[in-house]
Design an enzyme around this catalytic site. Structure first.
Site, PDB file in Angstrom:
ATOM      1  N   HIS A 120       0.824  -1.215   0.000  1.00  0.00           N
ATOM      2  CA  HIS A 120       0.000   0.000   0.000  1.00  0.00           C
ATOM      3  C   HIS A 120       0.861   1.270   0.000  1.00  0.00           C
ATOM      4  O   HIS A 120       0.336   2.364   0.207  1.00  0.00           O
ATOM      5  CB  HIS A 120      -0.958   0.007   1.202  1.00  0.00           C
ATOM      6  CG  HIS A 120      -2.052  -1.012   1.079  1.00  0.00           C
ATOM      7  ND1 HIS A 120      -2.942  -1.319   2.086  1.00  0.00           N
ATOM      8  CD2 HIS A 120      -2.405  -1.816   0.032  1.00  0.00           C
ATOM      9  CE1 HIS A 120      -3.781  -2.256   1.678  1.00  0.00           C
ATOM     10  NE2 HIS A 120      -3.476  -2.584   0.445  1.00  0.00           N
ATOM     11  N   CYS A 128       4.996  12.580  -7.719  1.00  0.00           N
ATOM     12  CA  CYS A 128       4.516  13.753  -8.452  1.00  0.00           C
ATOM     13  C   CYS A 128       3.327  13.357  -9.326  1.00  0.00           C
ATOM     14  O   CYS A 128       3.405  12.387 -10.079  1.00  0.00           O
ATOM     15  CB  CYS A 128       5.635  14.347  -9.300  1.00  0.00           C
ATOM     16  SG  CYS A 128       5.076  15.776 -10.247  1.00  0.00           S
TER      17      CYS A 128
END
Ligand code: APR
Length: 244
Positions: A120, A128
């Protein structure tokens, strides 16, 4: 037949060449990190599902970063506990070991785990939204949504949110570990979030001996070979001690 569940698991681990471990928020609860579905995991009465999604971030990146800033501040002061350390020890002794964690707090790598997939993501990394660059970021506090030093794009936490796909490489590595393991230890996860919720049946179908260590019963407790109720920090170290 061994006399206790702990002895039984120890005997299985002693014979196994391939061991896989799946962890969830319960292992970090013993370090003081709130679990997701416990009441202490709530922030301003939001459920994680309301904030950890691409839609929530698109709607209000400031709010989502405020939540992550709160979680970063909370996690920054926490250290790995005896269960994290015991898994590092287990990794050293097992020929083919793999740790799959749903936790994003980074406590497994901090403890010293090396053979792991953080499926996860990791709260101490950013990505970004424009150029896709992933970088480590330990800033606290983050008062405003940060921007990419390379292209100026909006940065987001490098975390897999609800509705997003897991990294295919992480998934491949995890399924290889689940398909090949002789023993699967599942520690501190409620077993309701996919795909990790399917890992116990996947390993069981391939013949693994599946053990659950959790404070409370879960949807998998009846399916596994052995379910032990207790705190991860009390139980896991007992599995890797060399004493009888
Ligand atoms: N030792 C062992 N188990 C514990 C402990 C403890 N000290 N404390 C709590 N638990 C158990 C709880 O009983 C619960 O079953 O750990 C489990 C934690 O469950 P969740 O809060 O649902 O966490 P997790 O299963 O890791 O959540 C999966 O959901 O929100 C998403 O992406 C997030 O990775 C997370 C995923």
């Amino acid at each position: 037949m061994n006399e206790s569940p702990i002895q039984e698991i120890k005997a299985r681990l002693a014979q196994a060449r391939t061991v896989t471990v799946l962890t969830g928020a319960g292992i970090s609860a013993d370090s003081g990190v709130p679990t997701f579905r416990g009441t202490d995991g709530l922030w301003r009465n939001f459920r994680p599902e309301e904030l950890a999604s691409p839609e929530a971030f698109a709607r209000d990146p400031h709010l989502v970063w405020e939540w992550y800033n709160w979680r970063r501040e909370l996690i920054a002061s926490k250290i790995p506990n005896a269960a994290h350390l015991a898994l590092v020890e287990l990794e050293r002794h097992i020929e083919h070991f793999w740790l799959i964690t749903q936790n994003v707090d980074g406590l497994h790598p901090t403890a010293g785990s090396q053979k792991l997939s953080e499926i996860h993501g990791n709260i101490w990394k950013v990505r970004c939204t424009a150029c896709g660059m992933i970088s480590p970021n330990h800033d606290i506090p983050i008062l405003n949504p940060p921007h990419c030093p390379t292209c100026g794009g909006l940065l987001r936490p490098h975390i897999v949110w609800f509705g997003e796909s897991l990294d295919p490489q992480d998934l491949d590595r995890s399924y290889t570990a689940l398909h090949t393991c002789e023993v699967l230890l599942i520690i501190g996860t409620s077993g309701v979030v996919y795909p990790a919720a399917s890992f116990a049946p996947v390993a069981k179908e391939r013949g693994a001996y599946v053990v659950e260590i959790n404070l409370d019963p879960t949807p998998h407790s009846d399916l596994v070979d052995l379910a032990i109720q207790g705190r991860a920090k009390d139980i896991v170290p007992q599995l890797v001690t060399t004493s009888a």
